[in-house]
Scaffold this motif. Structure first.
Motif, PDB file in Angstrom:
ATOM      1  N   ILE A   1      17.189 -11.984  -5.976  1.00  0.00           N
ATOM      2  CA  ILE A   1      16.847 -12.867  -7.056  1.00  0.00           C
ATOM      3  C   ILE A   1      17.563 -14.079  -7.321  1.00  0.00           C
ATOM      4  O   ILE A   1      17.376 -15.701  -7.168  1.00  0.00           O
ATOM      5  N   ALA A   2      19.115 -13.641  -8.203  1.00  0.00           N
ATOM      6  CA  ALA A   2      20.052 -14.744  -8.029  1.00  0.00           C
ATOM      7  C   ALA A   2      20.266 -15.129  -6.685  1.00  0.00           C
ATOM      8  O   ALA A   2      20.527 -16.759  -7.446  1.00  0.00           O
ATOM      9  N   ARG A   3      20.330 -14.486  -5.637  1.00  0.00           N
ATOM     10  CA  ARG A   3      20.684 -15.412  -4.330  1.00  0.00           C
ATOM     11  C   ARG A   3      19.219 -16.521  -4.423  1.00  0.00           C
ATOM     12  O   ARG A   3      20.531 -17.788  -4.419  1.00  0.00           O
ATOM     13  N   GLN A   4      18.456 -15.909  -4.340  1.00  0.00           N
ATOM     14  CA  GLN A   4      17.742 -17.441  -4.371  1.00  0.00           C
ATOM     15  C   GLN A   4      17.482 -18.138  -5.597  1.00  0.00           C
ATOM     16  O   GLN A   4      17.013 -19.678  -4.958  1.00  0.00           O
ATOM     17  N   SER A   5      17.966 -18.096  -6.424  1.00  0.00           N
ATOM     18  CA  SER A   5      18.091 -19.308  -7.871  1.00  0.00           C
ATOM     19  C   SER A   5      18.901 -19.955  -7.629  1.00  0.00           C
ATOM     20  O   SER A   5      18.917 -20.774  -7.088  1.00  0.00           O
ATOM     21  N   LEU A   6      20.165 -19.666  -7.122  1.00  0.00           N
ATOM     22  CA  LEU A   6      21.268 -20.594  -6.600  1.00  0.00           C
ATOM     23  C   LEU A   6      21.066 -20.991  -5.932  1.00  0.00           C
ATOM     24  O   LEU A   6      20.969 -22.575  -5.327  1.00  0.00           O
ATOM     25  N   ARG A   7      20.139 -20.992  -4.172  1.00  0.00           N
ATOM     26  CA  ARG A   7      20.003 -21.418  -2.961  1.00  0.00           C
ATOM     27  C   ARG A   7      18.729 -22.546  -3.670  1.00  0.00           C
ATOM     28  O   ARG A   7      18.473 -24.032  -3.265  1.00  0.00           O
ATOM     29  N   HIS A   8      17.969 -22.117  -4.711  1.00  0.00           N
ATOM     30  CA  HIS A   8      16.576 -23.104  -5.004  1.00  0.00           C
ATOM     31  C   HIS A   8      17.732 -24.499  -5.975  1.00  0.00           C
ATOM     32  O   HIS A   8      17.514 -25.278  -5.814  1.00  0.00           O
ATOM     33  N   TRP A   9      18.483 -24.142  -6.748  1.00  0.00           N
ATOM     34  CA  TRP A   9      18.786 -25.082  -7.454  1.00  0.00           C
ATOM     35  C   TRP A   9      20.111 -25.907  -6.908  1.00  0.00           C
ATOM     36  O   TRP A   9      20.154 -27.019  -7.043  1.00  0.00           O
ATOM     37  N   THR A  10      20.685 -25.294  -5.375  1.00  0.00           N
ATOM     38  CA  THR A  10      21.690 -26.120  -5.413  1.00  0.00           C
ATOM     39  C   THR A  10      21.421 -26.427  -4.213  1.00  0.00           C
ATOM     40  O   THR A  10      22.118 -27.732  -3.663  1.00  0.00           O
ATOM     41  N   ALA A  11      20.005 -26.584  -3.737  1.00  0.00           N
ATOM     42  CA  ALA A  11      19.200 -26.677  -1.885  1.00  0.00           C
ATOM     43  C   ALA A  11      19.031 -28.840  -2.945  1.00  0.00           C
ATOM     44  O   ALA A  11      18.001 -29.262  -2.191  1.00  0.00           O
ATOM     45  N   GLY A  12      18.208 -29.150  -4.109  1.00  0.00           N
ATOM     46  CA  GLY A  12      17.640 -29.513  -4.677  1.00  0.00           C
ATOM     47  C   GLY A  12      16.671 -30.118  -4.180  1.00  0.00           C
ATOM     48  O   GLY A  12      16.058 -31.715  -4.126  1.00  0.00           O
ATOM     49  N   GLY A  13      15.613 -29.509  -3.905  1.00  0.00           N
ATOM     50  CA  GLY A  13      13.900 -29.674  -4.009  1.00  0.00           C
ATOM     51  C   GLY A  13      14.012 -29.472  -2.492  1.00  0.00           C
ATOM     52  O   GLY A  13      12.626 -30.533  -1.668  1.00  0.00           O
ATOM     53  N   PHE A  14      15.064 -29.399  -1.463  1.00  0.00           N
ATOM     54  CA  PHE A  14      14.925 -29.706   0.265  1.00  0.00           C
ATOM     55  C   PHE A  14      15.548 -28.409   1.025  1.00  0.00           C
ATOM     56  O   PHE A  14      16.683 -28.303   0.806  1.00  0.00           O
TER      57      PHE A  14
ATOM     58  N   ARG B   1      14.028 -36.735 -13.812  1.00  0.00           N
ATOM     59  CA  ARG B   1      12.894 -36.801 -14.921  1.00  0.00           C
ATOM     60  C   ARG B   1      11.313 -35.824 -14.517  1.00  0.00           C
ATOM     61  O   ARG B   1      10.824 -36.114 -15.644  1.00  0.00           O
ATOM     62  N   VAL B   2      11.325 -35.716 -13.559  1.00  0.00           N
ATOM     63  CA  VAL B   2      10.067 -34.688 -13.624  1.00  0.00           C
ATOM     64  C   VAL B   2       9.822 -33.408 -13.797  1.00  0.00           C
ATOM     65  O   VAL B   2       8.803 -32.909 -13.896  1.00  0.00           O
ATOM     66  N   GLY B   3      11.249 -33.228 -13.278  1.00  0.00           N
ATOM     67  CA  GLY B   3      11.497 -31.897 -12.727  1.00  0.00           C
ATOM     68  C   GLY B   3      11.882 -31.826 -11.032  1.00  0.00           C
ATOM     69  O   GLY B   3      10.647 -31.628  -9.906  1.00  0.00           O
ATOM     70  N   GLN B   4      12.796 -30.741 -10.898  1.00  0.00           N
ATOM     71  CA  GLN B   4      12.715 -30.686  -9.504  1.00  0.00           C
ATOM     72  C   GLN B   4      11.719 -29.994  -9.169  1.00  0.00           C
ATOM     73  O   GLN B   4      11.221 -28.983  -9.715  1.00  0.00           O
ATOM     74  N   PRO B   5      10.821 -30.225  -8.079  1.00  0.00           N
ATOM     75  CA  PRO B   5       9.880 -29.021  -7.751  1.00  0.00           C
ATOM     76  C   PRO B   5      10.292 -27.322  -7.020  1.00  0.00           C
ATOM     77  O   PRO B   5      11.077 -27.259  -6.697  1.00  0.00           O
ATOM     78  N   ALA B   6       9.339 -26.734  -7.661  1.00  0.00           N
ATOM     79  CA  ALA B   6       9.603 -25.217  -7.219  1.00  0.00           C
ATOM     80  C   ALA B   6       9.587 -24.630  -6.009  1.00  0.00           C
ATOM     81  O   ALA B   6       9.649 -23.915  -5.472  1.00  0.00           O
ATOM     82  N   GLN B   7       8.958 -25.502  -5.063  1.00  0.00           N
ATOM     83  CA  GLN B   7       8.274 -25.331  -3.664  1.00  0.00           C
ATOM     84  C   GLN B   7       8.991 -26.565  -3.190  1.00  0.00           C
ATOM     85  O   GLN B   7       8.888 -27.735  -3.538  1.00  0.00           O
ATOM     86  N   SER B   8       9.949 -26.607  -2.074  1.00  0.00           N
ATOM     87  CA  SER B   8      10.567 -27.214  -1.715  1.00  0.00           C
ATOM     88  C   SER B   8       9.723 -28.670  -0.664  1.00  0.00           C
ATOM     89  O   SER B   8       8.160 -28.335  -0.766  1.00  0.00           O
TER      90      SER B   8
ATOM     91  N   ARG C   1      18.071 -35.879  -0.776  1.00  0.00           N
ATOM     92  CA  ARG C   1      18.466 -35.278  -1.835  1.00  0.00           C
ATOM     93  C   ARG C   1      19.107 -35.846  -2.678  1.00  0.00           C
ATOM     94  O   ARG C   1      18.876 -36.018  -4.295  1.00  0.00           O
ATOM     95  N   ALA C   2      20.092 -36.650  -2.646  1.00  0.00           N
ATOM     96  CA  ALA C   2      20.828 -37.654  -3.432  1.00  0.00           C
ATOM     97  C   ALA C   2      20.053 -38.654  -3.875  1.00  0.00           C
ATOM     98  O   ALA C   2      19.334 -39.221  -5.527  1.00  0.00           O
ATOM     99  N   PHE C   3      18.661 -39.151  -3.392  1.00  0.00           N
ATOM    100  CA  PHE C   3      17.980 -40.034  -3.160  1.00  0.00           C
ATOM    101  C   PHE C   3      16.896 -39.426  -4.965  1.00  0.00           C
ATOM    102  O   PHE C   3      17.041 -40.189  -5.597  1.00  0.00           O
ATOM    103  N   PHE C   4      16.465 -38.174  -4.241  1.00  0.00           N
ATOM    104  CA  PHE C   4      15.567 -37.854  -5.116  1.00  0.00           C
ATOM    105  C   PHE C   4      15.776 -36.919  -6.280  1.00  0.00           C
ATOM    106  O   PHE C   4      15.167 -37.085  -7.122  1.00  0.00           O
ATOM    107  N   SER C   5      16.801 -36.870  -6.396  1.00  0.00           N
ATOM    108  CA  SER C   5      17.767 -36.581  -7.404  1.00  0.00           C
ATOM    109  C   SER C   5      17.148 -37.152  -9.073  1.00  0.00           C
ATOM    110  O   SER C   5      17.397 -36.211  -9.727  1.00  0.00           O
ATOM    111  N   GLY C   6      17.032 -38.903  -9.008  1.00  0.00           N
ATOM    112  CA  GLY C   6      16.856 -39.117  -9.916  1.00  0.00           C
ATOM    113  C   GLY C   6      15.272 -38.845 -10.547  1.00  0.00           C
ATOM    114  O   GLY C   6      15.613 -39.215 -11.396  1.00  0.00           O
ATOM    115  N   LEU C   7      14.686 -38.961  -9.362  1.00  0.00           N
ATOM    116  CA  LEU C   7      13.599 -38.223 -10.421  1.00  0.00           C
ATOM    117  C   LEU C   7      13.196 -37.026 -10.643  1.00  0.00           C
ATOM    118  O   LEU C   7      12.450 -36.991 -11.318  1.00  0.00           O
ATOM    119  N   TRP C   8      13.980 -35.970  -9.808  1.00  0.00           N
ATOM    120  CA  TRP C   8      13.608 -34.086 -10.519  1.00  0.00           C
ATOM    121  C   TRP C   8      14.914 -34.586 -12.091  1.00  0.00           C
ATOM    122  O   TRP C   8      13.817 -33.809 -13.208  1.00  0.00           O
TER     123      TRP C   8
END
Length: 424
Positions: free
Chosen positions: A322-335, A157-164, A148-155
Protein backbone atom coordinates in the motif's frame (compact mmCIF):
# COMPACT_ATOMS: atom_id res chain seq x y z
CA UNK A 1 -10.12 28.49 -34.11
CA UNK A 2 -12.81 28.87 -36.77
CA UNK A 3 -16.50 28.28 -36.65
CA UNK A 4 -18.08 26.19 -39.38
CA UNK A 5 -20.03 28.63 -41.62
CA UNK A 6 -22.51 25.87 -42.45
CA UNK A 7 -23.49 25.41 -38.81
CA UNK A 8 -26.17 27.57 -37.13
CA UNK A 9 -24.77 30.67 -35.50
CA UNK A 10 -24.77 30.05 -31.71
CA UNK A 11 -26.62 33.08 -30.44
CA UNK A 12 -27.06 31.49 -27.02
CA UNK A 13 -27.09 28.20 -25.18
CA UNK A 14 -28.34 25.10 -27.00
CA UNK A 15 -29.63 21.90 -25.47
CA UNK A 16 -27.19 19.08 -24.88
CA UNK A 17 -27.25 15.95 -27.10
CA UNK A 18 -30.52 14.08 -26.97
CA UNK A 19 -28.74 10.70 -26.93
CA UNK A 20 -27.42 11.38 -23.43
CA UNK A 21 -30.03 10.49 -20.81
CA UNK A 22 -30.14 12.78 -17.80
CA UNK A 23 -29.22 11.29 -14.47
CA UNK A 24 -32.02 10.79 -11.91
CA UNK A 25 -33.17 14.17 -10.64
CA UNK A 26 -31.01 15.99 -13.19
CA UNK A 27 -32.45 18.46 -15.67
CA UNK A 28 -31.14 18.94 -19.18
CA UNK A 29 -28.33 21.47 -19.09
CA UNK A 30 -27.68 24.00 -21.87
CA UNK A 31 -24.49 23.88 -23.88
CA UNK A 32 -22.43 27.03 -24.20
CA UNK A 33 -18.92 27.16 -25.56
CA UNK A 34 -16.66 30.00 -24.44
CA UNK A 35 -13.64 30.93 -26.53
CA UNK A 36 -10.67 32.31 -24.59
CA UNK A 37 -7.21 33.47 -25.59
CA UNK A 38 -5.53 32.40 -22.35
CA UNK A 39 -5.76 29.49 -19.93
CA UNK A 40 -5.91 30.26 -16.23
CA UNK A 41 -6.37 27.11 -14.13
CA UNK A 42 -7.95 29.00 -11.24
CA UNK A 43 -10.62 30.49 -13.48
CA UNK A 44 -11.00 27.18 -15.29
CA UNK A 45 -11.63 25.29 -12.04
CA UNK A 46 -14.27 27.79 -10.94
CA UNK A 47 -16.13 28.27 -14.22
CA UNK A 48 -15.61 25.32 -16.55
CA UNK A 49 -14.49 22.15 -14.74
CA UNK A 50 -17.46 19.72 -14.83
CA UNK A 51 -19.68 22.60 -16.03
CA UNK A 52 -19.31 23.64 -19.66
CA UNK A 53 -16.99 23.27 -22.66
CA UNK A 54 -14.35 25.84 -23.53
CA UNK A 55 -11.84 26.45 -26.30
CA UNK A 56 -8.45 27.96 -25.45
CA UNK A 57 -6.56 29.27 -28.46
CA UNK A 58 -2.78 29.10 -28.92
CA UNK A 59 -2.11 27.69 -25.45
CA UNK A 60 1.31 28.57 -24.01
CA UNK A 61 3.14 26.66 -22.68
CA UNK A 62 1.76 23.79 -24.70
CA UNK A 63 1.02 20.44 -23.05
CA UNK A 64 2.56 18.57 -25.99
CA UNK A 65 5.32 19.11 -28.54
CA UNK A 66 4.70 17.70 -32.03
CA UNK A 67 8.26 16.33 -32.38
CA UNK A 68 8.05 14.52 -29.02
CA UNK A 69 4.61 13.19 -29.94
CA UNK A 70 5.91 11.73 -33.20
CA UNK A 71 8.90 10.13 -31.44
CA UNK A 72 6.48 8.65 -28.91
CA UNK A 73 4.22 7.34 -31.68
CA UNK A 74 7.16 5.52 -33.27
CA UNK A 75 8.24 4.06 -29.93
CA UNK A 76 4.70 2.94 -29.07
CA UNK A 77 4.10 1.42 -32.50
CA UNK A 78 7.18 -0.78 -32.20
CA UNK A 79 6.34 -2.13 -28.74
CA UNK A 80 4.43 -5.01 -30.29
CA UNK A 81 2.11 -7.57 -28.76
CA UNK A 82 2.09 -11.33 -29.38
CA UNK A 83 0.94 -10.85 -32.98
CA UNK A 84 3.18 -7.88 -33.76
CA UNK A 85 0.43 -5.32 -33.09
CA UNK A 86 0.50 -3.37 -29.80
CA UNK A 87 -2.69 -4.12 -27.84
CA UNK A 88 -3.16 -0.39 -27.20
CA UNK A 89 -2.92 0.54 -30.91
CA UNK A 90 -5.83 0.89 -33.29
CA UNK A 91 -5.53 1.36 -37.04
CA UNK A 92 -8.38 1.43 -39.52
CA UNK A 93 -8.65 1.87 -43.28
CA UNK A 94 -11.93 3.14 -44.66
CA UNK A 95 -13.52 2.57 -41.28
CA UNK A 96 -12.44 -1.10 -41.11
CA UNK A 97 -10.14 -1.98 -38.17
CA UNK A 98 -6.95 -3.75 -39.24
CA UNK A 99 -5.82 -6.70 -37.12
CA UNK A 100 -2.45 -6.67 -38.89
CA UNK A 101 -1.61 -3.12 -40.02
CA UNK A 102 1.88 -4.15 -41.16
CA UNK A 103 3.98 -1.07 -41.83
CA UNK A 104 0.97 1.26 -41.70
CA UNK A 105 2.04 2.26 -38.18
CA UNK A 106 4.50 5.17 -37.82
CA UNK A 107 8.09 4.34 -38.83
CA UNK A 108 11.36 6.15 -37.99
CA UNK A 109 11.93 6.77 -41.70
CA UNK A 110 8.74 8.90 -41.87
CA UNK A 111 10.47 11.66 -39.89
CA UNK A 112 7.25 13.49 -38.97
CA UNK A 113 3.48 13.17 -39.09
CA UNK A 114 3.53 14.95 -42.46
CA UNK A 115 5.94 12.35 -43.84
CA UNK A 116 3.87 9.56 -42.30
CA UNK A 117 0.70 10.92 -43.91
CA UNK A 118 2.33 11.24 -47.34
CA UNK A 119 3.54 7.64 -47.18
CA UNK A 120 0.09 6.33 -46.22
CA UNK A 121 -1.60 8.34 -48.97
CA UNK A 122 0.64 6.54 -51.48
CA UNK A 123 0.27 3.09 -49.92
CA UNK A 124 -3.50 3.34 -49.44
CA UNK A 125 -4.23 5.11 -52.74
CA UNK A 126 -5.96 7.93 -50.89
CA UNK A 127 -8.31 5.79 -48.79
CA UNK A 128 -9.17 7.41 -45.43
CA UNK A 129 -7.30 6.03 -42.44
CA UNK A 130 -7.09 6.57 -38.70
CA UNK A 131 -4.52 5.75 -36.04
CA UNK A 132 -5.03 5.76 -32.27
CA UNK A 133 -2.50 4.92 -29.56
CA UNK A 134 -3.63 4.65 -25.94
CA UNK A 135 -1.59 4.91 -22.72
CA UNK A 136 0.50 7.22 -24.85
CA UNK A 137 2.43 8.96 -22.08
CA UNK A 138 4.14 5.71 -20.98
CA UNK A 139 6.55 5.58 -23.93
CA UNK A 140 8.51 8.84 -23.75
CA UNK A 141 9.74 10.48 -20.55
CA UNK A 142 10.09 14.08 -21.89
CA UNK A 143 6.52 13.93 -23.24
CA UNK A 144 5.25 12.51 -19.93
CA UNK A 145 7.10 15.16 -17.91
CA UNK A 146 5.75 17.99 -20.09
CA UNK A 147 2.18 16.69 -19.84
CA UNK A 148 2.41 16.16 -16.09
CA UNK A 149 3.80 19.67 -15.53
CA UNK A 150 1.03 21.20 -17.65
CA UNK A 151 -1.83 19.51 -15.78
CA UNK A 152 -0.30 19.96 -12.32
CA UNK A 153 -1.91 23.42 -12.22
CA UNK A 154 -5.33 21.82 -12.69
CA UNK A 155 -4.76 19.10 -10.07
CA UNK A 156 -3.70 21.78 -7.57
CA UNK A 157 -7.21 23.22 -7.81
CA UNK A 158 -9.52 20.25 -8.40
CA UNK A 159 -7.46 17.38 -6.93
CA UNK A 160 -5.24 14.80 -8.57
CA UNK A 161 -7.37 12.01 -10.06
CA UNK A 162 -7.40 8.78 -8.07
CA UNK A 163 -7.47 6.83 -11.34
CA UNK A 164 -4.88 7.72 -13.97
CA UNK A 165 -5.93 10.05 -16.76
CA UNK A 166 -6.06 8.49 -20.24
CA UNK A 167 -3.70 9.87 -22.88
CA UNK A 168 -4.56 8.95 -26.48
CA UNK A 169 -2.95 9.98 -29.74
CA UNK A 170 -5.42 10.40 -32.62
CA UNK A 171 -4.15 10.90 -36.17
CA UNK A 172 -5.63 10.40 -39.60
CA UNK A 173 -8.07 11.61 -42.21
CA UNK A 174 -11.14 10.72 -40.18
CA UNK A 175 -11.88 10.40 -36.48
CA UNK A 176 -12.27 7.14 -34.62
CA UNK A 177 -15.07 6.97 -32.01
CA UNK A 178 -14.31 8.64 -28.69
CA UNK A 179 -14.04 5.49 -26.58
CA UNK A 180 -11.45 5.91 -23.82
CA UNK A 181 -13.97 5.31 -21.03
CA UNK A 182 -15.01 1.90 -19.78
CA UNK A 183 -18.72 0.99 -19.62
CA UNK A 184 -20.42 2.93 -16.85
CA UNK A 185 -17.76 5.64 -16.78
CA UNK A 186 -17.97 9.29 -17.73
CA UNK A 187 -14.85 11.22 -18.57
CA UNK A 188 -14.00 14.88 -18.92
CA UNK A 189 -11.81 15.40 -21.98
CA UNK A 190 -9.12 17.78 -23.18
CA UNK A 191 -8.21 17.73 -26.87
CA UNK A 192 -4.96 19.42 -27.90
CA UNK A 193 -4.52 19.89 -31.64
CA UNK A 194 -1.03 19.45 -33.06
CA UNK A 195 -1.67 19.47 -36.81
CA UNK A 196 -4.52 19.98 -39.26
CA UNK A 197 -7.89 20.85 -37.78
CA UNK A 198 -10.26 19.07 -35.43
CA UNK A 199 -13.94 19.74 -35.98
CA UNK A 200 -16.30 18.89 -33.13
CA UNK A 201 -20.09 19.23 -33.07
CA UNK A 202 -21.91 20.02 -29.83
CA UNK A 203 -25.65 20.16 -29.32
CA UNK A 204 -28.76 18.22 -30.18
CA UNK A 205 -28.27 14.93 -31.99
CA UNK A 206 -30.70 15.97 -34.75
CA UNK A 207 -28.65 19.17 -35.43
CA UNK A 208 -31.74 21.26 -34.70
CA UNK A 209 -29.81 23.34 -32.18
CA UNK A 210 -26.18 22.42 -32.67
CA UNK A 211 -23.02 24.27 -33.50
CA UNK A 212 -19.67 23.09 -34.80
CA UNK A 213 -16.29 24.31 -33.65
CA UNK A 214 -12.97 23.94 -35.41
CA UNK A 215 -9.80 23.81 -33.33
CA UNK A 216 -6.53 24.76 -34.99
CA UNK A 217 -2.97 23.67 -34.11
CA UNK A 218 -2.08 24.96 -30.66
CA UNK A 219 -5.72 25.08 -29.49
CA UNK A 220 -6.99 23.19 -26.45
CA UNK A 221 -10.64 22.13 -26.43
CA UNK A 222 -12.31 20.95 -23.20
CA UNK A 223 -15.68 19.34 -22.66
CA UNK A 224 -17.13 18.01 -19.35
CA UNK A 225 -18.20 14.44 -18.73
CA UNK A 226 -21.91 15.05 -19.35
CA UNK A 227 -21.29 15.94 -23.01
CA UNK A 228 -20.62 13.54 -25.88
CA UNK A 229 -19.60 15.57 -28.93
CA UNK A 230 -19.34 14.11 -32.42
CA UNK A 231 -16.16 14.50 -34.46
CA UNK A 232 -16.52 15.82 -38.00
CA UNK A 233 -13.08 15.83 -39.65
CA UNK A 234 -12.33 16.97 -43.18
CA UNK A 235 -12.19 14.18 -45.74
CA UNK A 236 -8.69 13.84 -47.14
CA UNK A 237 -7.05 16.11 -44.59
CA UNK A 238 -4.81 14.64 -41.93
CA UNK A 239 -5.27 15.93 -38.40
CA UNK A 240 -3.20 15.10 -35.33
CA UNK A 241 -4.26 15.55 -31.74
CA UNK A 242 -3.83 14.20 -28.24
CA UNK A 243 -6.81 13.57 -25.98
CA UNK A 244 -6.46 13.56 -22.19
CA UNK A 245 -9.51 12.09 -20.49
CA UNK A 246 -10.17 12.17 -16.74
CA UNK A 247 -12.65 9.79 -15.10
CA UNK A 248 -15.33 11.80 -13.29
CA UNK A 249 -17.93 9.10 -12.61
CA UNK A 250 -17.90 5.31 -12.40
CA UNK A 251 -14.54 4.47 -10.79
CA UNK A 252 -13.69 0.82 -11.37
CA UNK A 253 -12.92 -1.24 -8.26
CA UNK A 254 -11.19 -3.76 -10.53
CA UNK A 255 -8.68 -1.14 -11.63
CA UNK A 256 -7.89 -0.19 -8.05
CA UNK A 257 -7.49 -3.86 -7.06
CA UNK A 258 -5.13 -4.35 -10.00
CA UNK A 259 -3.15 -1.33 -8.82
CA UNK A 260 -2.72 -3.02 -5.47
CA UNK A 261 -1.88 -6.52 -6.68
CA UNK A 262 -0.41 -6.17 -10.18
CA UNK A 263 3.15 -6.78 -9.02
CA UNK A 264 2.32 -10.09 -7.30
CA UNK A 265 4.76 -12.35 -9.15
CA UNK A 266 2.82 -13.95 -12.03
CA UNK A 267 5.39 -16.73 -12.43
CA UNK A 268 4.22 -18.16 -9.10
CA UNK A 269 0.71 -18.48 -10.44
CA UNK A 270 1.73 -19.91 -13.82
CA UNK A 271 4.34 -22.48 -12.78
CA UNK A 272 3.27 -25.91 -14.07
CA UNK A 273 2.42 -28.54 -11.47
CA UNK A 274 5.54 -30.68 -10.95
CA UNK A 275 3.29 -33.70 -10.35
CA UNK A 276 0.45 -33.43 -12.86
CA UNK A 277 -0.56 -37.01 -12.12
CA UNK A 278 -1.67 -35.90 -8.66
CA UNK A 279 -4.00 -33.25 -10.02
CA UNK A 280 -7.72 -33.77 -10.17
CA UNK A 281 -8.85 -35.48 -13.40
CA UNK A 282 -10.56 -33.45 -16.11
CA UNK A 283 -14.31 -33.65 -16.33
CA UNK A 284 -16.35 -34.18 -19.43
CA UNK A 285 -15.92 -30.55 -20.50
CA UNK A 286 -12.19 -30.51 -19.82
CA UNK A 287 -12.59 -28.77 -16.46
CA UNK A 288 -10.92 -29.81 -13.22
CA UNK A 289 -13.34 -31.53 -10.88
CA UNK A 290 -12.75 -32.45 -7.23
CA UNK A 291 -11.85 -36.01 -6.28
CA UNK A 292 -14.65 -37.38 -4.12
CA UNK A 293 -12.19 -39.31 -1.92
CA UNK A 294 -9.68 -36.45 -1.60
CA UNK A 295 -12.05 -34.08 0.17
CA UNK A 296 -12.64 -30.40 -0.60
CA UNK A 297 -9.02 -29.67 -1.62
CA UNK A 298 -8.30 -27.29 -4.47
CA UNK A 299 -6.32 -28.36 -7.53
CA UNK A 300 -2.61 -27.71 -6.97
CA UNK A 301 -2.34 -24.63 -9.27
CA UNK A 302 -5.26 -22.93 -7.53
CA UNK A 303 -3.89 -23.89 -4.12
CA UNK A 304 -0.56 -22.23 -4.99
CA UNK A 305 -2.33 -19.11 -6.22
CA UNK A 306 -4.42 -18.90 -3.06
CA UNK A 307 -1.35 -19.34 -0.85
CA UNK A 308 0.48 -16.67 -2.79
CA UNK A 309 -2.31 -14.13 -2.38
CA UNK A 310 -2.66 -15.02 1.28
CA UNK A 311 1.03 -14.26 1.80
CA UNK A 312 0.59 -10.98 -0.08
CA UNK A 313 -2.25 -10.08 2.26
CA UNK A 314 -0.27 -10.57 5.47
CA UNK A 315 -0.10 -7.31 7.38
CA UNK A 316 3.59 -6.57 6.75
CA UNK A 317 3.69 -7.23 2.97
CA UNK A 318 0.31 -5.57 2.48
CA UNK A 319 1.40 -2.49 4.43
CA UNK A 320 4.48 -2.16 2.25
CA UNK A 321 2.48 -2.72 -0.94
CA UNK A 322 0.00 0.00 0.00
CA UNK A 323 2.85 2.39 0.81
CA UNK A 324 4.51 1.70 -2.54
CA UNK A 325 1.29 2.29 -4.43
CA UNK A 326 0.64 5.52 -2.56
CA UNK A 327 4.12 6.82 -3.40
CA UNK A 328 3.72 5.82 -7.05
CA UNK A 329 0.38 7.59 -7.21
CA UNK A 330 1.54 10.91 -5.77
CA UNK A 331 4.80 11.14 -7.72
CA UNK A 332 3.26 10.06 -11.06
CA UNK A 333 1.23 13.28 -11.12
CA UNK A 334 -1.98 11.70 -12.44
CA UNK A 335 -0.42 9.90 -15.42
CA UNK A 336 0.28 6.19 -15.06
CA UNK A 337 1.81 3.91 -16.16
CA UNK A 338 4.97 5.98 -16.12
CA UNK A 339 7.87 5.60 -18.59
CA UNK A 340 10.38 2.91 -17.56
CA UNK A 341 13.46 3.98 -15.58
CA UNK A 342 16.77 4.84 -17.24
CA UNK A 343 20.06 3.07 -16.45
CA UNK A 344 21.35 3.72 -12.93
CA UNK A 345 23.92 6.49 -12.53
CA UNK A 346 27.46 6.20 -11.19
CA UNK A 347 29.16 8.89 -9.14
CA UNK A 348 32.69 9.70 -8.02
CA UNK A 349 33.91 11.77 -5.12
CA UNK A 350 34.17 14.90 -7.25
CA UNK A 351 30.57 14.80 -8.48
CA UNK A 352 27.88 17.24 -7.33
CA UNK A 353 24.18 16.58 -7.95
CA UNK A 354 20.91 18.46 -7.69
CA UNK A 355 17.32 17.20 -7.70
CA UNK A 356 15.11 17.98 -10.67
CA UNK A 357 12.05 16.28 -9.10
CA UNK A 358 10.64 16.26 -5.61
CA UNK A 359 11.40 13.00 -3.78
CA UNK A 360 8.90 11.55 -1.28
CA UNK A 361 9.60 8.89 1.32
CA UNK A 362 7.86 6.87 4.03
CA UNK A 363 8.36 3.92 6.36
CA UNK A 364 6.31 0.75 6.05
CA UNK A 365 6.74 -2.67 7.64
CA UNK A 366 10.15 -1.69 8.93
CA UNK A 367 11.45 -0.55 5.53
CA UNK A 368 12.20 2.94 4.25
CA UNK A 369 10.81 3.64 0.79
CA UNK A 370 11.44 6.65 -1.46
CA UNK A 371 9.85 7.67 -4.73
CA UNK A 372 10.09 10.09 -7.68
CA UNK A 373 8.49 10.17 -11.13
CA UNK A 374 6.20 7.27 -10.29
CA UNK A 375 9.03 4.86 -9.35
CA UNK A 376 9.73 3.42 -5.88
CA UNK A 377 12.80 1.84 -4.24
CA UNK A 378 13.89 0.85 -0.74
CA UNK A 379 17.02 2.06 1.04
CA UNK A 380 19.23 0.79 3.86
CA UNK A 381 19.78 4.34 5.09
CA UNK A 382 18.52 5.03 8.63
CA UNK A 383 15.47 7.26 8.71
CA UNK A 384 17.40 10.26 10.05
CA UNK A 385 20.06 10.00 7.32
CA UNK A 386 17.47 9.53 4.57
CA UNK A 387 15.52 12.56 5.78
CA UNK A 388 18.72 14.65 5.85
CA UNK A 389 19.74 13.74 2.29
CA UNK A 390 16.27 14.34 0.87
CA UNK A 391 15.96 17.62 2.77
CA UNK A 392 18.94 18.95 0.81
CA UNK A 393 17.73 17.54 -2.51
CA UNK A 394 14.16 18.81 -2.13
CA UNK A 395 15.44 22.27 -1.23
CA UNK A 396 17.10 22.51 -4.65
CA UNK A 397 20.57 22.96 -3.16
CA UNK A 398 23.59 21.15 -4.68
CA UNK A 399 24.70 18.00 -2.87
CA UNK A 400 28.41 16.97 -3.00
CA UNK A 401 28.74 13.21 -3.42
CA UNK A 402 32.03 13.16 -1.48
CA UNK A 403 30.14 13.67 1.79
CA UNK A 404 27.82 10.67 1.31
CA UNK A 405 27.95 7.11 2.62
CA UNK A 406 27.82 4.11 0.22
CA UNK A 407 24.12 3.59 1.00
CA UNK A 408 23.39 7.23 0.16
CA UNK A 409 25.26 6.88 -3.14
CA UNK A 410 23.09 3.89 -4.02
CA UNK A 411 20.07 6.13 -3.39
CA UNK A 412 21.47 8.73 -5.79
CA UNK A 413 22.06 6.04 -8.42
CA UNK A 414 18.41 4.98 -8.19
CA UNK A 415 17.17 8.56 -8.34
CA UNK A 416 19.22 9.05 -11.49
CA UNK A 417 17.42 6.08 -13.01
CA UNK A 418 14.12 7.68 -11.97
CA UNK A 419 15.29 10.84 -13.83
CA UNK A 420 15.00 12.87 -10.64
CA UNK A 421 18.64 14.09 -10.48
CA UNK A 422 21.04 16.07 -12.62
CA UNK A 423 24.82 16.14 -12.40
CA UNK A 424 26.27 19.64 -12.04
Amino acid sequence: MREDPRAPEPTGPVTEPADRAAAPGEQSRPVRLDRLDRLDWREFGERYWDRQPALFTSVTPAPFDVHEVFETAVAAAHRGGPFGVPPYAGFAVGGEPQTDPGDFLPQPRDGSFAGYHQRLVRQLSGEPYSLSLQAFHAFHHPLWARERAFFSGLWARVGQPAQSAFTTLVHGTYEQPLAEALPGQRVATFLFVLGGRQRMRFGAADRSASFTVEADPGDLLYWPSHLSPAAEPYAGWASTGVRVSVVREGRQAAAELYDLLHDVTPETLLTPDPDPAGAAPPGEEGLLVPDAEAGPELPAPLERALAHFRSAGVRGPLEERIARQSLRHWTAGGFRPVPPPAPRGRFGDDDVVRATERVLWTEAAGRRLYSACGHVAATELPAADLAAVLRVLNSGRPLPVRELTPAARVLLAELTAFRALERL
